[in-house]
Design a protein around this motif. Structure first.
Motif, mmCIF file in Angstrom:
data_model
loop_
_atom_site.group_PDB
_atom_site.id
_atom_site.type_symbol
_atom_site.label_atom_id
_atom_site.label_comp_id
_atom_site.label_asym_id
_atom_site.label_seq_id
_atom_site.Cartn_x
_atom_site.Cartn_y
_atom_site.Cartn_z
ATOM 1 N N ARG A 135 0.842 -1.209 0.000
ATOM 2 C CA ARG A 135 0.000 0.000 0.000
ATOM 3 C C ARG A 135 0.878 1.261 0.000
ATOM 4 N N GLU A 136 1.937 1.218 0.782
ATOM 5 C CA GLU A 136 2.883 2.333 0.855
ATOM 6 C C GLU A 136 3.525 2.580 -0.520
ATOM 7 N N GLN A 137 3.940 1.509 -1.193
ATOM 8 C CA GLN A 137 4.541 1.631 -2.523
ATOM 9 C C GLN A 137 3.539 2.182 -3.535
ATOM 10 N N LEU A 138 2.320 1.649 -3.530
ATOM 11 C CA LEU A 138 1.293 2.126 -4.464
ATOM 12 C C LEU A 138 1.007 3.601 -4.227
ATOM 13 N N SER A 139 0.930 3.996 -2.980
ATOM 14 C CA SER A 139 0.712 5.405 -2.643
ATOM 15 C C SER A 139 1.869 6.264 -3.152
ATOM 16 N N TRP A 140 3.098 5.773 -3.008
ATOM 17 C CA TRP A 140 4.275 6.494 -3.483
ATOM 18 C C TRP A 140 4.246 6.628 -5.001
ATOM 19 N N TYR A 141 3.946 5.522 -5.708
ATOM 20 C CA TYR A 141 3.856 5.576 -7.178
ATOM 21 C C TYR A 141 2.846 6.639 -7.605
ATOM 22 N N ARG A 142 1.683 6.632 -6.965
ATOM 23 C CA ARG A 142 0.618 7.583 -7.330
ATOM 24 C C ARG A 142 1.002 9.020 -7.004
ATOM 25 N N ALA A 143 1.603 9.240 -5.836
ATOM 26 C CA ALA A 143 2.002 10.595 -5.448
ATOM 27 C C ALA A 143 3.043 11.157 -6.406
ATOM 28 N N LEU A 144 4.004 10.343 -6.805
ATOM 29 C CA LEU A 144 5.019 10.796 -7.763
ATOM 30 C C LEU A 144 4.362 11.254 -9.059
ATOM 31 N N PRO A 163 0.393 -8.315 -13.809
ATOM 32 C CA PRO A 163 1.629 -7.618 -13.424
ATOM 33 C C PRO A 163 2.678 -8.588 -12.892
ATOM 34 N N ILE A 164 3.917 -8.405 -13.368
ATOM 35 C CA ILE A 164 5.029 -9.256 -12.934
ATOM 36 C C ILE A 164 6.222 -8.418 -12.474
ATOM 37 N N GLY A 165 6.107 -7.100 -12.602
ATOM 38 C CA GLY A 165 7.203 -6.224 -12.216
ATOM 39 C C GLY A 165 6.807 -4.780 -12.377
ATOM 40 N N ALA A 166 7.792 -3.911 -12.238
ATOM 41 C CA ALA A 166 7.552 -2.472 -12.348
ATOM 42 C C ALA A 166 8.785 -1.799 -12.918
ATOM 43 N N ILE A 167 8.529 -0.672 -13.549
ATOM 44 C CA ILE A 167 9.613 0.147 -14.075
ATOM 45 C C ILE A 167 9.171 1.597 -13.985
ATOM 46 N N GLY A 168 10.103 2.472 -13.645
ATOM 47 C CA GLY A 168 9.717 3.864 -13.543
ATOM 48 C C GLY A 168 10.881 4.787 -13.247
ATOM 49 N N ALA A 169 10.533 6.030 -13.031
ATOM 50 C CA ALA A 169 11.513 7.069 -12.731
ATOM 51 C C ALA A 169 11.011 7.874 -11.534
ATOM 52 N N TYR A 170 11.950 8.376 -10.768
ATOM 53 C CA TYR A 170 11.634 9.129 -9.547
ATOM 54 C C TYR A 170 12.819 10.027 -9.210
ATOM 55 N N ASP A 171 12.721 10.769 -8.135
ATOM 56 C CA ASP A 171 13.796 11.655 -7.658
ATOM 57 C C ASP A 171 14.307 12.599 -8.747
ATOM 58 N N ARG A 172 13.390 13.370 -9.314
ATOM 59 C CA ARG A 172 13.816 14.368 -10.298
ATOM 60 C C ARG A 172 14.792 15.333 -9.649
ATOM 61 N N ASP A 173 15.746 15.810 -10.427
ATOM 62 C CA ASP A 173 16.703 16.776 -9.888
ATOM 63 C C ASP A 173 16.053 18.153 -9.777
ATOM 64 N N GLU A 174 16.789 19.106 -9.232
ATOM 65 C CA GLU A 174 16.231 20.449 -9.005
ATOM 66 C C GLU A 174 15.763 21.127 -10.275
ATOM 67 N N ASP A 175 16.451 20.865 -11.388
ATOM 68 C CA ASP A 175 16.042 21.451 -12.664
ATOM 69 C C ASP A 175 14.868 20.710 -13.281
ATOM 70 N N GLY A 176 14.586 19.508 -12.806
ATOM 71 C CA GLY A 176 13.479 18.724 -13.319
ATOM 72 C C GLY A 176 13.752 18.047 -14.643
ATOM 73 N N ASP A 177 15.002 18.069 -15.106
ATOM 74 C CA ASP A 177 15.274 17.476 -16.418
ATOM 75 C C ASP A 177 16.010 16.142 -16.335
ATOM 76 N N SER A 178 16.229 15.640 -15.135
ATOM 77 C CA SER A 178 16.850 14.334 -14.952
ATOM 78 C C SER A 178 16.135 13.619 -13.806
ATOM 79 N N ALA A 179 16.050 12.313 -13.912
ATOM 80 C CA ALA A 179 15.416 11.514 -12.862
ATOM 81 C C ALA A 179 16.158 10.192 -12.749
ATOM 82 N N GLU A 180 15.835 9.462 -11.689
ATOM 83 C CA GLU A 180 16.481 8.178 -11.439
ATOM 84 C C GLU A 180 15.589 7.034 -11.902
ATOM 85 N N LEU A 181 16.189 6.064 -12.552
ATOM 86 C CA LEU A 181 15.490 4.879 -13.037
ATOM 87 C C LEU A 181 15.388 3.848 -11.928
#
Length: 181
Positions: free
Chosen positions: A43-52, A69-87
């Motif tokens: 539930r915590e992970q799903l909430s985090w995915y949705r909030a992002l 569903p068998i897995g997940a893929i995404g990006a998070y932690d955008r940098d201050e400029d908003g043009d880079s994120a973590e996979l």
């Protein structure tokens, strides 16, 4: 491999819980939680995915095979400029070694870059995680170097290798022209 991608929903909580409750999956995932119950963590992970997604700070998709569903893929932690994120990504262990992530990552990357209007995508990998290092390398990510003992996992410091991909590198490798906002 006929993979599909979609947003996670409440019906996916058992799969997320199974993954987040499996130490093989979370060994390198960097899961940060005070909970021990798999369903609560899901539930915590799903909430985090949705909030992002709602905040425009990230975007996560379920990787589905035959609609499940068998897995997940995404990006998070955008940098201050908003043009880079973590996979980030995870996959149920029963699908490891079948080429699922090798197929999923190239299929999903254009959507990640476009959805978040990114210039670059970075991935941080523990040196022991040879499967992820191989995956990123095969999928065109460039190795940038080793960050020595730069983060904590429990009581220990761990080193991370940094990989990245630029939007123009993805365009060159796929022949797609990304629409930047």
């Amino acid at each position: 491999m006929n993979l599909q991608f979609r947003d996670f929903d409440e019906g996916d909580l058992p799969v997320i819980g199974s993954a987040m409750g499996d130490p093989q999956v979370t060994r390198y995932y960097g899961l940060e939680t005070t909970h021990t119950d798999a369903l609560t963590i899901a539930r915590e992970q799903l909430s985090w995915y949705r909030a992002l997604g709602a905040e425009g700070e990230g975007w996560w998709q379920a990787i589905c095979l035959n609609g499940q569903p068998i897995g997940a893929i995404g990006a998070y932690d955008r940098d201050e400029d908003g043009d880079s994120a973590e996979l980030g990504y995870w996959l149920l262990p029963s699908y490891w070694g079948r080429g699922v992530m090798r197929s999923a990552l190239p299929q999903c990357l254009p959507g990640v870059f476009q959805q978040l209007n990114l210039h670059s995508l970075v991935a941080y990998v523990e040196p022991e995680n040879q499967a992820s290092i191989k995956l990123l390398t095969v999928c065109g990510f460039a190795y940038e170097g080793l960050l020595r003992e730069c983060t904590r996992r429990g009581d220990d410091y761990v080193s991370l290798q940094r990989f990245s991909m630029l939007a123009r590198e993805l365009e060159c490798s796929t022949g797609l022209e990304l629409q930047r906002k």
